[in-house]
Design an enzyme around this catalytic site. Structure first.
Site, PDB file in Angstrom:
ATOM      1  N   ARG A  52      -2.484 -34.265  20.041  1.00 50.53           N
ATOM      2  CA  ARG A  52      -3.579 -33.440  19.579  1.00 50.53           C
ATOM      3  C   ARG A  52      -3.305 -32.822  18.205  1.00 50.53           C
ATOM      4  O   ARG A  52      -2.173 -32.758  17.763  1.00 50.53           O
ATOM      5  CB  ARG A  52      -3.757 -32.250  20.543  1.00 50.53           C
ATOM      6  N   GLU A  95       2.231 -30.575   9.059  1.00 47.52           N
ATOM      7  CA  GLU A  95       1.704 -31.689   8.264  1.00 47.52           C
ATOM      8  C   GLU A  95       0.975 -31.167   7.030  1.00 47.52           C
ATOM      9  O   GLU A  95       0.869 -31.857   6.024  1.00 47.52           O
ATOM     10  CB  GLU A  95       0.736 -32.530   9.114  1.00 47.52           C
ATOM     11  N   GLY A 135       0.821  -1.204   0.000  1.00 44.83           N
ATOM     12  CA  GLY A 135       0.000   0.000   0.000  1.00 44.83           C
ATOM     13  C   GLY A 135       0.859   1.259   0.000  1.00 44.83           C
ATOM     14  O   GLY A 135       0.559   2.248  -0.671  1.00 44.83           O
ATOM     15  N   ILE A 155       6.046  -7.573   6.617  1.00 42.44           N
ATOM     16  CA  ILE A 155       6.247  -8.977   6.974  1.00 42.44           C
ATOM     17  C   ILE A 155       5.628  -9.910   5.936  1.00 42.44           C
ATOM     18  O   ILE A 155       5.995 -11.073   5.853  1.00 42.44           O
ATOM     19  CB  ILE A 155       5.683  -9.308   8.374  1.00 42.44           C
ATOM     20  N   ASP A 156       4.693  -9.407   5.125  1.00 40.75           N
ATOM     21  CA  ASP A 156       3.966 -10.274   4.193  1.00 40.75           C
ATOM     22  C   ASP A 156       4.746 -10.687   2.947  1.00 40.75           C
ATOM     23  O   ASP A 156       4.346 -11.614   2.240  1.00 40.75           O
ATOM     24  CB  ASP A 156       2.673  -9.568   3.743  1.00 40.75           C
ATOM     25  N   LYS A 168       0.058 -39.245  15.580  1.00 41.35           N
ATOM     26  CA  LYS A 168      -0.894 -38.983  16.653  1.00 41.35           C
ATOM     27  C   LYS A 168      -1.081 -37.506  16.956  1.00 41.35           C
ATOM     28  O   LYS A 168      -1.910 -37.130  17.772  1.00 41.35           O
ATOM     29  CB  LYS A 168      -0.483 -39.735  17.900  1.00 41.35           C
ATOM     30  N   GLY A 202      -0.794 -13.054   6.574  1.00 34.56           N
ATOM     31  CA  GLY A 202      -0.696 -13.171   5.110  1.00 34.56           C
ATOM     32  C   GLY A 202      -2.046 -13.337   4.454  1.00 34.56           C
ATOM     33  O   GLY A 202      -2.354 -14.402   3.938  1.00 34.56           O
TER      34      GLY A 202
END
Lengths: 327, 327, 327, 327
Positions: free
Chosen positions: D168, D193, D109, D132-133, D220, D176
């Site tokens: 978990r 993952e 921007g 940062i993007d 797991k 982003g």
């Protein structure tokens, strides 16, 4: 009311810098401000007190400092302040600035200086114990000590990567010339195999035998934490002696001044905040010649002389556990 | 001597994980080994105790774990263990494995589970308090709490960069649904302008007025620390309410699970080491139905029931200082 | 198809450990697994290759390793491997294990070893450059270099707290005996006043004059970054020489082995992941005697001989900027 | 010579703050000073340009800032600057201050604003890409991006402790909204993952099936990295959808503003230093309407319009590796 008259307080940081000194200054200044007390800060410790170099401090002067290492008031070690002339000159400057109290933030030597100054100045003098070495009596922990231990442990965590990868022996020298607080706690928290600290005399031969027994049990790497200036010499010296006994190469890492700096831990920021504010409260109560501290969870005062001269002992349970845990 | 016969001990971690749990396991295992006690570790907390899932633990099993977050024994919350049948089954498994003692490492709920189990099993049960929330009675700090506070403070240090750069208001939600220990200490150490914690009721209107007065004094950014599940709702809810009062945009950051993990601080490693070893010593002395703790610098035991049911209070001095320091 | 027959690949890490070696191993193993290739890992670098010590590696063997410093395969420097007999023995072991390829992960010396081995073994040999020193040709950055620079910069940030507080001069010795990559980049990113690196000869007198001019401009503290083994001697030696010229006390900090370890930065994990996977792809394409690298954003191969023998140059723009920025 | 006359330059930071902005300001100011150029800094981005709020900047103004997050010049997003009137007013202010050039430090921007301003002001305008993007064309990396990725990875390292301990599934939302650079790189470096980013459309069902297959292989715990505002909704929304498909509880962590702040990495400090200094050099050469950048290791200029409008693509090799590495 008479206490209304008490209105000018000076603060300074002296001796080796410690993380949390800024948090302590901030707490002193804002607490004082809350009670309508004017505060000024002498620069570069007792040096600035002798040279009459200072800045006025208000609540905004200490904005955005709680997380900063070092000290915005600068610090130094000052030989002149150890002389009678120096002390008199300092007392005169305090008088000329219409000060009612002085809060010094520093370690053992700073505390002693404050004690000596008390012989020449009738104003109130209070100490806020701040040194990475933790060797001030009257407080379980000094400001900066927790940060220094964590910095030491972080370094050992890194060194262990290499020790494991190479199956090597490392000697890591930490700060604490006269006191083993850093050495013992970094050793326990870093999972060191052995420590060498001023309070626990042991010969190089003993260390050597311990390392051998570790090797027999299958240990292929180990880390020994050594306090600088331990009686047996520094880490480099000890590495040489061990090599002469067993032919092994010991890598040496001297952590040095990296332990002094850095952003203070939460613990040190909170302790600094408590002790700084507590010192101002005690100043308001008319206390003088004392060192603020936190013992067994309580905020307490200790006479300055005791604070710098009495030896504080290490945690005996940790000393007992070290050989057990490095099994 | 009869005590020689006592030789099998189990350990488990249960409830929310906390940094330092591995250091506690390591200390239990190596201390036990030093006294010739065999140790096994049940997996996934009380769940593994019910399913009889465990591993044998020796001094080498816990090598290189002192600095690791999480728990090598895994953990869980277990509903079945809250039933009479569950407790009986657990007691039977302990019996069948010829165990003389069980050391549980966890928070409030874990401690309560251990207390209930004591009604069905005659072996020795000891608790080592470990939770980031610090809400176990009988110890000044629980294992993991210091790390969580430091993680929260590190996040606030980063957020302050943006708050200052943009002159914005931030609401930062930290953990602690029922206890404001994290909220208060992160708030003080992070230099927050305001905190909202379960123990200190205050209306949104009060917060609003406080923020307004800060703005009048020239404060252009501020950080408010909020305990999750504070009565007024979570941070997102509070941001909405504040906006409806003053039209301001409040940025919200929910620290969440990042506070649970990470390498434990030196303080947590040392506390875990002390409490784990102390629990083994007390097991050897025949103690049961107790929670190990460190209070006012001393290692102490507290009955399990007190440990999970009695409310521990916040540091009142810090509560008093907060408004003064955020001047 | 013939390429289907290529199915056994070995991997090893050798020389000084570097953060990201585990990420590289993980990438090699999982990429190989994806193409149906069996992988084994020789232990302790070329030493394990000579002793035929290895472990089978599958996708699960490398779980939870991407963030770990050190190397799960251990490493060493191996003198025997520099002899003809050693190289022959290694070749024989590779043959006896029915291996079609060997991927070595290490620095300059490792790369040279791989080149020499190629004279005795007909299998495919590929290098994945991994050393904190960044002195392997054919890749803009080696694995571990970014982490080491960040570790150095973090140390300087801490030291600067003390340098500012005490208005002192510090000499900080970083790694890089033959190459100034770490020295230059730590110097720029740490805001150092001066650097001394192998590639930029300058006398102690020049440094001395530069420091004097800084003092004239009002600089009261400064940090000089020195590569270990710079021609003028190590930091301790230089401190002595400077003192003899100007009488000043220079504090010395030798960062040493703390730069080797620690969790790899995102950059090093990603580079290791790319280079490890790329090496496996090139192995499948039949490439040998080459070092994988990333140059100007592209994955490329460089002949092994060039990789270890050709000098890579420093960023000339950074060299130019240093005196301008330390104004 | 005419160029001697060019002597006044302004600098500002605009848009979301990014770590390294201060290092860029420092580099601009000191480089300009080296060439005898006067520099002033507008406050709060384009807002200060419109209000004519600025400070004079000299070499000492930027001392001790290279390691600080945020921006000493403050920043903001400014609606008025998007209007013709705003742009004219800004141009007039630049003229009235006798400025020959303006260097803007910001993201997409900011760059667009600079481009529009160029239609109304004849002075030289240059952009130093800092966000940062990483979504500015013409530079491989923007200033602040490396730090944000490292902050994200550090958070995932902590979360993984809990994910493993509790077995978990976690959804971690990173910044982003329109570009998946952070998502992809945090995902790879964090060993996630799965990732969900704007550039890689995939249905919740696909993600669901992927997670199931992981479970079949014995996984797991798992971590899925999600870019905020991904088409499928934010992390909370996705957690709900996944739960409706498989009944699993997904823990959600939204990293949010913690990614913006913090001390910049070495990489970001060096990049900021190079680009800031390079922009000043190009200003001296008379360049205007361009964005500084580093591509394939070379410092280059890109027309402003391209810089904010052209889409930069993700590393295709990393996209390919993700499923292979999360095996």
């Amino acid at each position: 009311m008479k206490t209304k008259q008490i209105k000018r307080l000076a603060v300074l940081t002296s001796g080796g810098d410690a993380p949390g000194m800024n948090a302590a200054i901030r707490s002193v200044v804002r607490m004082a401000n809350c009670y309508g007390i004017e505060t000024l800060g002498f620069l570069r410790g007792y040096h600035g007190l002798l040279e009459n170099e200072f800045v006025e401090l208000g609540p905004r002067s200490v904005s955005n400092t709680i997380h900063r290492g070092g000290t915005i008031l600068k610090t130094s070690r000052c030989k002149e302040f150890e002389t009678k002339e120096g002390l008199k000159k300092a007392a005169q400057n305090l008088e000329d600035n219409n000060l009612h109290g002085l809060i010094v933030i520093g370690g053992n030597g700073t505390c002693r200086g404050a004690y000596e100054l008390g012989k020449f100045w009738k104003g109130q003098i209070l100490n806020v114990p701040s040194t990475i070495d933790n060797d001030v009596y009257g407080t379980d922990a000094t400001i900066g000590y927790d940060t220094a231990v964590n910095t030491g442990v972080a370094a050992i965590d890194k060194i262990r990567d290499t020790a494991d990868a190479h199956e090597r022996f490392f000697l890591v020298e930490v700060m604490g010339r006269k006191a083993g607080f850093i050495g013992l706690n970094v050793g326990i928290a870093g999972g060191a195999e052995e420590i060498m600290i001023p309070e626990k005399k042991q010969s190089i031969e003993t260390i050597h035998r311990h390392l051998c027994s570790g090797e027999e049990k299958g240990k292929k790497s180990s880390i020994i934490v050594i306090s600088e200036g331990d009686e047996a010499g520094g880490a480099l010296e000890i590495a040489k002696k061990l090599k002469s006994l067993n032919g092994c190469e010991y890598k040496v890492v001297v952590l040095g001044h990296t332990q002094r700096g850095g952003s203070p831990t939460a613990h040190d920021r909170i302790l600094a905040t408590e002790l700084g504010a507590f010192a101002v409260e005690q100043f308001l109560k008319g206390k003088s010649g004392v060192s603020a501290g936190k013992r067994a969870g309580k905020l307490v005062l200790t006479p300055l002389k005791l604070a710098w001269s009495k030896k504080k002992s290490l945690n005996p349970f940790l000393l007992k556990l070290l050989p057990i845990l490095s099994t």
